[in-house]
Design an enzyme around this catalytic site. Structure first.
Site, PDB file in Angstrom:
ATOM      1  N   LYS A 235       5.613 -65.345  22.660  1.00  0.00           N
ATOM      2  CA  LYS A 235       6.418 -66.203  22.168  1.00  0.00           C
ATOM      3  C   LYS A 235       7.570 -66.397  23.086  1.00  0.00           C
ATOM      4  O   LYS A 235       7.929 -65.608  23.584  1.00  0.00           O
ATOM      5  CB  LYS A 235       6.833 -66.148  20.935  1.00  0.00           C
ATOM      6  N   ARG A 269      -0.156 -60.592  14.185  1.00  0.00           N
ATOM      7  CA  ARG A 269      -1.132 -61.531  14.938  1.00  0.00           C
ATOM      8  C   ARG A 269      -0.942 -61.459  16.576  1.00  0.00           C
ATOM      9  O   ARG A 269       0.344 -61.835  16.740  1.00  0.00           O
ATOM     10  CB  ARG A 269      -0.713 -62.985  14.269  1.00  0.00           C
TER      11      ARG A 269
HETATM   12  N1  PMM Z   1       1.915 -68.646  15.538  1.00  0.00           N
HETATM   13  C1  PMM Z   1       1.097 -69.661  16.248  1.00  0.00           C
HETATM   14  C2  PMM Z   1       0.206 -70.147  15.602  1.00  0.00           C
HETATM   15  N2  PMM Z   1       0.041 -69.800  14.216  1.00  0.00           N
HETATM   16  N3  PMM Z   1       0.037 -68.476  12.107  1.00  0.00           N
HETATM   17  C3  PMM Z   1       0.900 -67.712  11.631  1.00  0.00           C
HETATM   18  N4  PMM Z   1       0.489 -67.371  10.555  1.00  0.00           N
HETATM   19  N5  PMM Z   1       1.960 -67.053  12.148  1.00  0.00           N
HETATM   20  C4  PMM Z   1       2.425 -67.285  13.505  1.00  0.00           C
HETATM   21  O1  PMM Z   1       3.371 -66.635  14.163  1.00  0.00           O
HETATM   22  C5  PMM Z   1       1.660 -68.523  14.354  1.00  0.00           C
HETATM   23  C6  PMM Z   1       0.484 -68.924  13.392  1.00  0.00           C
HETATM   24  C7  PMM Z   1       1.510 -69.918  17.717  1.00  0.00           C
HETATM   25  O2  PMM Z   1       0.996 -69.083  18.355  1.00  0.00           O
HETATM   26  P1  PMM Z   1      -0.535 -69.545  19.231  1.00  0.00           P
HETATM   27  O3  PMM Z   1      -0.194 -70.800  19.860  1.00  0.00           O
HETATM   28  O4  PMM Z   1      -0.459 -68.502  20.184  1.00  0.00           O
HETATM   29  O5  PMM Z   1      -1.526 -69.477  18.310  1.00  0.00           O
END
Ligand code: PMM
Length: 290
Positions: A235, A269
């Site tokens: 991020k 995650r």
């Molecule tokens: N971050 C992203 C997308 N979905 N869901 C949860 N529960 N927590 C997060 O921090 C989160 C998420 C954005 O990241 P990506 O675009 O790499 O999927």
């Protein structure tokens, strides 16, 4: 031992999966990210083709993922919503194929009840909603009816506007109060409390200082007794600290993931499950014992 430390060590109840089995927290659990999108900030466009997405999902399992988080809508800052039909077109075939080829539970990263319903029908087992079930009034009824585990994540606003000057009087207090309010709403509608995991939503309507404060305060969130998920992988706050572009943030991710685990996170995650495996194992051994 301080009460904070004790709260950190007591594992929350396992999440009960609809196809049998549970996800327990005797050790930290790794959620591998599988974005089937043209535009996610770190892996957009790579796994749009469903065969490529399935192969990537199986590789994440091979690397040690405990959950696969499949999403068909980018939530990068400034991104626009994707219609439910298009999300379903992207993710349903991927989930269908993965669900017969691996026993690892699949979560669906969506704020749409229609998409979540289709994903569960295709073999998904967990709902991961970045709006904590606020953007679609059908989501809480779906959770109550299906009984599946769900992740309630805090975001200040929809992705299209969330990074426009985010402000809080007390970021930790407000995020925790918001998540608790969402839990109570779910429970009132018939959702089982222990099926709801909480996530402070790193990067979702937060400045660098907000993100750091929320990670530092993870023991407070953990003390609520729910499973706690943290997503820091690649991020932009990591780029702010290190000056690195998104494709050079793996070591920064490892630092933030390790800190989150030591501070009590139960699920992390991440995109690069294989690359982070050792850092996660070491942090978990420090947090919970080898
Ligand atoms: N971050 C992203 C997308 N979905 N869901 C949860 N529960 N927590 C997060 O921090 C989160 C998420 C954005 O990241 P990506 O675009 O790499 O999927």
């Amino acid at each position: 031992m301080s009460s904070d430390a004790r709260a950190r060590l007591a594992a929350p109840a396992p999440l009960v999966l609809p196809r049998g089995g549970t996800l327990d927290f005797t050790r930290v659990r790794v959620m591998g990210v599988l974005n089937v999108t043209p535009d996610s900030f770190s892996d957009g466009g790579r796994y749009l083709d469903s065969e490529a997405a399935v192969a990537r999902g199986l590789a994440l399992v091979e690397a040690g993922a405990d959950v696969l988080d499949v999403g068909g809508e980018s939530t990068r800052p400034g991104s626009a919503p994707v219609a439910a039909a298009e999300q379903i077109r992207r993710i349903a075939p991927v989930i269908e194929k993965l669900a017969v080829r691996t026993a690892v539970p699949i979560s669906i990263d969506t704020t749409s009840a229609e998409v979540a319903r289709a994903a569960l029908a295709a073999g998904g087992q967990i709902v991961n909603d970045i709006s904590a079930f606020r953007f679609d009034s059908g989501m809480i009824p779906l959770l109550a009816e299906s009984g599946v585990p769900a992740v309630a994540m805090h975001t200040l606003a929809p992705p299209s506007t969330m990074q426009d000057d985010p402000r809080y009087l007390d970021v930790v207090g407000q995020v925790i109060a918001h998540l608790l309010e969402r839990v109570e709403r779910c429970v009132a509608a018939g959702v089982v409390r222990s099926q709801i995991a909480l996530d402070p939503g790193i990067g979702f309507g937060k400045t660098l200082a907000h993100n750091l404060a929320l990670i530092r305060a993870l023991p407070e969130l953990v003390a609520l007794g729910h499973a706690v998920l943290v997503g820091t992988s690649r991020k932009s706050f990591l780029g702010r600290i290190t000056g690195r572009p998104v494709d050079e943030r793996e070591m920064a991710t490892a630092g933030s993931v390790a800190a989150s685990i030591v501070l009590g996170a139960h699920i992390v995650r991440v995109h690069d499950v294989a690359g982070l495996r050792d850092a996660i194992a070491v942090a978990d051994a420090i947090a919970r014992g080898a």
